[in-house]
Design a protein around this motif. Sequence first.
Motif, PDB file in Angstrom:
ATOM      1  N   ALA A 139       0.829  -1.205   0.000  1.00 38.61           N
ATOM      2  CA  ALA A 139       0.000   0.000   0.000  1.00 38.61           C
ATOM      3  C   ALA A 139       0.869   1.262   0.000  1.00 38.61           C
ATOM      4  CB  ALA A 139      -0.935  -0.001   1.203  1.00 38.61           C
ATOM      5  N   VAL A 140       1.952   1.237   0.761  1.00 38.90           N
ATOM      6  CA  VAL A 140       2.862   2.395   0.792  1.00 38.90           C
ATOM      7  C   VAL A 140       3.476   2.600  -0.583  1.00 38.90           C
ATOM      8  CG1 VAL A 140       4.974   3.335   1.805  1.00 38.90           C
ATOM      9  CG2 VAL A 140       3.329   2.130   3.259  1.00 38.90           C
ATOM     10  N   LEU A 141       3.973   1.520  -1.184  1.00 40.77           N
ATOM     11  CA  LEU A 141       4.562   1.621  -2.514  1.00 40.77           C
ATOM     12  C   LEU A 141       3.537   2.065  -3.552  1.00 40.77           C
ATOM     13  CD1 LEU A 141       6.874  -1.508  -2.412  1.00 40.77           C
ATOM     14  CD2 LEU A 141       7.609   0.887  -2.576  1.00 40.77           C
ATOM     15  N   GLN A 142       2.308   1.567  -3.409  1.00 39.22           N
ATOM     16  CA  GLN A 142       1.245   1.943  -4.341  1.00 39.22           C
ATOM     17  C   GLN A 142       0.967   3.444  -4.255  1.00 39.22           C
ATOM     18  OE1 GLN A 142      -2.507   0.006  -3.592  1.00 39.22           O
ATOM     19  NE2 GLN A 142      -3.247   0.418  -5.659  1.00 39.22           N
ATOM     20  N   GLN A 143       0.889   3.970  -3.053  1.00 36.15           N
ATOM     21  CA  GLN A 143       0.649   5.409  -2.879  1.00 36.15           C
ATOM     22  C   GLN A 143       1.819   6.230  -3.412  1.00 36.15           C
ATOM     23  OE1 GLN A 143      -2.117   7.070  -1.870  1.00 36.15           O
ATOM     24  NE2 GLN A 143      -3.065   5.050  -1.971  1.00 36.15           N
ATOM     25  N   PHE A 144       3.033   5.737  -3.172  1.00 36.91           N
ATOM     26  CA  PHE A 144       4.218   6.421  -3.684  1.00 36.91           C
ATOM     27  C   PHE A 144       4.183   6.460  -5.217  1.00 36.91           C
ATOM     28  CE2 PHE A 144       8.604   6.083  -5.313  1.00 36.91           C
ATOM     29  CZ  PHE A 144       9.092   7.306  -4.885  1.00 36.91           C
TER      30      PHE A 144
ATOM     31  N   GLY B 197       1.771   8.851  -6.937  1.00 35.17           N
ATOM     32  CA  GLY B 197       2.115  10.271  -6.911  1.00 35.17           C
ATOM     33  C   GLY B 197       3.274  10.667  -7.797  1.00 35.17           C
ATOM     34  N   LEU B 198       3.845   9.705  -8.508  1.00 34.74           N
ATOM     35  CA  LEU B 198       4.993   9.996  -9.363  1.00 34.74           C
ATOM     36  C   LEU B 198       4.571  10.662 -10.664  1.00 34.74           C
ATOM     37  CD1 LEU B 198       7.103   6.713  -9.051  1.00 34.74           C
ATOM     38  CD2 LEU B 198       7.608   8.935  -8.027  1.00 34.74           C
TER      39      LEU B 198
ATOM     40  N   ASP C 104       7.439  11.099 -16.068  1.00 37.78           N
ATOM     41  CA  ASP C 104       8.875  10.931 -16.327  1.00 37.78           C
ATOM     42  C   ASP C 104       9.531  10.063 -15.258  1.00 37.78           C
ATOM     43  OD1 ASP C 104       8.604  12.510 -18.556  1.00 37.78           O
ATOM     44  OD2 ASP C 104       9.541  14.278 -17.673  1.00 37.78           O
ATOM     45  N   ASP C 105       9.130  10.266 -14.001  1.00 36.37           N
ATOM     46  CA  ASP C 105       9.687   9.465 -12.912  1.00 36.37           C
ATOM     47  C   ASP C 105       9.240   8.009 -13.012  1.00 36.37           C
ATOM     48  OD1 ASP C 105      11.075  11.629 -11.833  1.00 36.37           O
ATOM     49  OD2 ASP C 105       9.422  12.181 -10.508  1.00 36.37           O
ATOM     50  N   VAL C 106       8.010   7.799 -13.456  1.00 36.02           N
ATOM     51  CA  VAL C 106       7.525   6.424 -13.658  1.00 36.02           C
ATOM     52  C   VAL C 106       8.392   5.732 -14.700  1.00 36.02           C
ATOM     53  CG1 VAL C 106       5.610   5.030 -14.537  1.00 36.02           C
ATOM     54  CG2 VAL C 106       5.160   6.909 -12.940  1.00 36.02           C
ATOM     55  N   ASP C 107       8.694   6.435 -15.785  1.00 32.53           N
ATOM     56  CA  ASP C 107       9.529   5.855 -16.840  1.00 32.53           C
ATOM     57  C   ASP C 107      10.922   5.508 -16.316  1.00 32.53           C
ATOM     58  OD1 ASP C 107       7.414   6.147 -18.613  1.00 32.53           O
ATOM     59  OD2 ASP C 107       8.191   8.012 -19.491  1.00 32.53           O
ATOM     60  N   VAL C 108      11.503   6.391 -15.529  1.00 32.18           N
ATOM     61  CA  VAL C 108      12.833   6.143 -14.968  1.00 32.18           C
ATOM     62  C   VAL C 108      12.791   4.946 -14.027  1.00 32.18           C
ATOM     63  CG1 VAL C 108      14.619   7.079 -13.437  1.00 32.18           C
ATOM     64  CG2 VAL C 108      13.644   8.520 -15.224  1.00 32.18           C
ATOM     65  N   LEU C 109      11.795   4.922 -13.152  1.00 31.77           N
ATOM     66  CA  LEU C 109      11.675   3.816 -12.198  1.00 31.77           C
ATOM     67  C   LEU C 109      11.461   2.489 -12.922  1.00 31.77           C
ATOM     68  CD1 LEU C 109      11.631   2.944  -9.272  1.00 31.77           C
ATOM     69  CD2 LEU C 109       9.202   3.506  -9.189  1.00 31.77           C
ATOM     70  N   ARG C 110      10.613   2.507 -13.944  1.00 30.63           N
ATOM     71  CA  ARG C 110      10.365   1.286 -14.728  1.00 30.63           C
ATOM     72  C   ARG C 110      11.663   0.793 -15.376  1.00 30.63           C
ATOM     73  NH1 ARG C 110       5.918   2.756 -17.443  1.00 30.63           N
ATOM     74  NH2 ARG C 110       4.598   1.691 -15.950  1.00 30.63           N
ATOM     75  N   ALA C 111      12.431   1.710 -15.954  1.00 34.74           N
ATOM     76  CA  ALA C 111      13.696   1.334 -16.596  1.00 34.74           C
ATOM     77  C   ALA C 111      14.684   0.778 -15.568  1.00 34.74           C
ATOM     78  CB  ALA C 111      14.302   2.541 -17.317  1.00 34.74           C
ATOM     79  N   LEU C 112      14.731   1.383 -14.391  1.00 33.23           N
ATOM     80  CA  LEU C 112      15.632   0.888 -13.349  1.00 33.23           C
ATOM     81  C   LEU C 112      15.237  -0.501 -12.872  1.00 33.23           C
ATOM     82  CD1 LEU C 112      16.095   4.174 -11.297  1.00 33.23           C
ATOM     83  CD2 LEU C 112      17.832   3.008 -12.675  1.00 33.23           C
TER      84      LEU C 112
END
Length: 126
Positions: free
Chosen positions: A100-105, A108-109, A112-120
């Motif tokens: 749930a914490v990760l889902q909320q985090f 809120g991204l 661009d941050d979603v793309d970076v996180l997905r690539a990482l």
Amino acid sequence: MADEEAGRRRARGELEAEVMTTLWAAHEPLTPADVQAALGGDLAYNTVQTILIRLLEKGQVRRGPAGRGRGHAYWPAQDAASAAAGRMRAALDGRPDRRAVLQQFAAGLAADDVDVLRALLEERES
């Protein structure tokens, strides 16, 4: 306005965060006087020194001889990105529903941050 700022109490941890930001920006060890000057000089020297000692006790800074007499110079124990990642991991520690914490985090991204996180995450998987 200056009177309002002078009378304003900083939020808990705000002064420590300002000192850490100053140390990261410096790229070299700073004395308490250096930090005081970088913060604008509105804080007492003893206040800056106390904050640096607290950060030392928490393991967030290191200390060595300043080379200018009997004083000390301080530098960050880790870079800003590593410190931020550590705070993010600490926010998850002990939570009963980490998902749930990760889902909320994640919700809120910015895109661009979603793309970076997905690539990482993809790099980690490979």
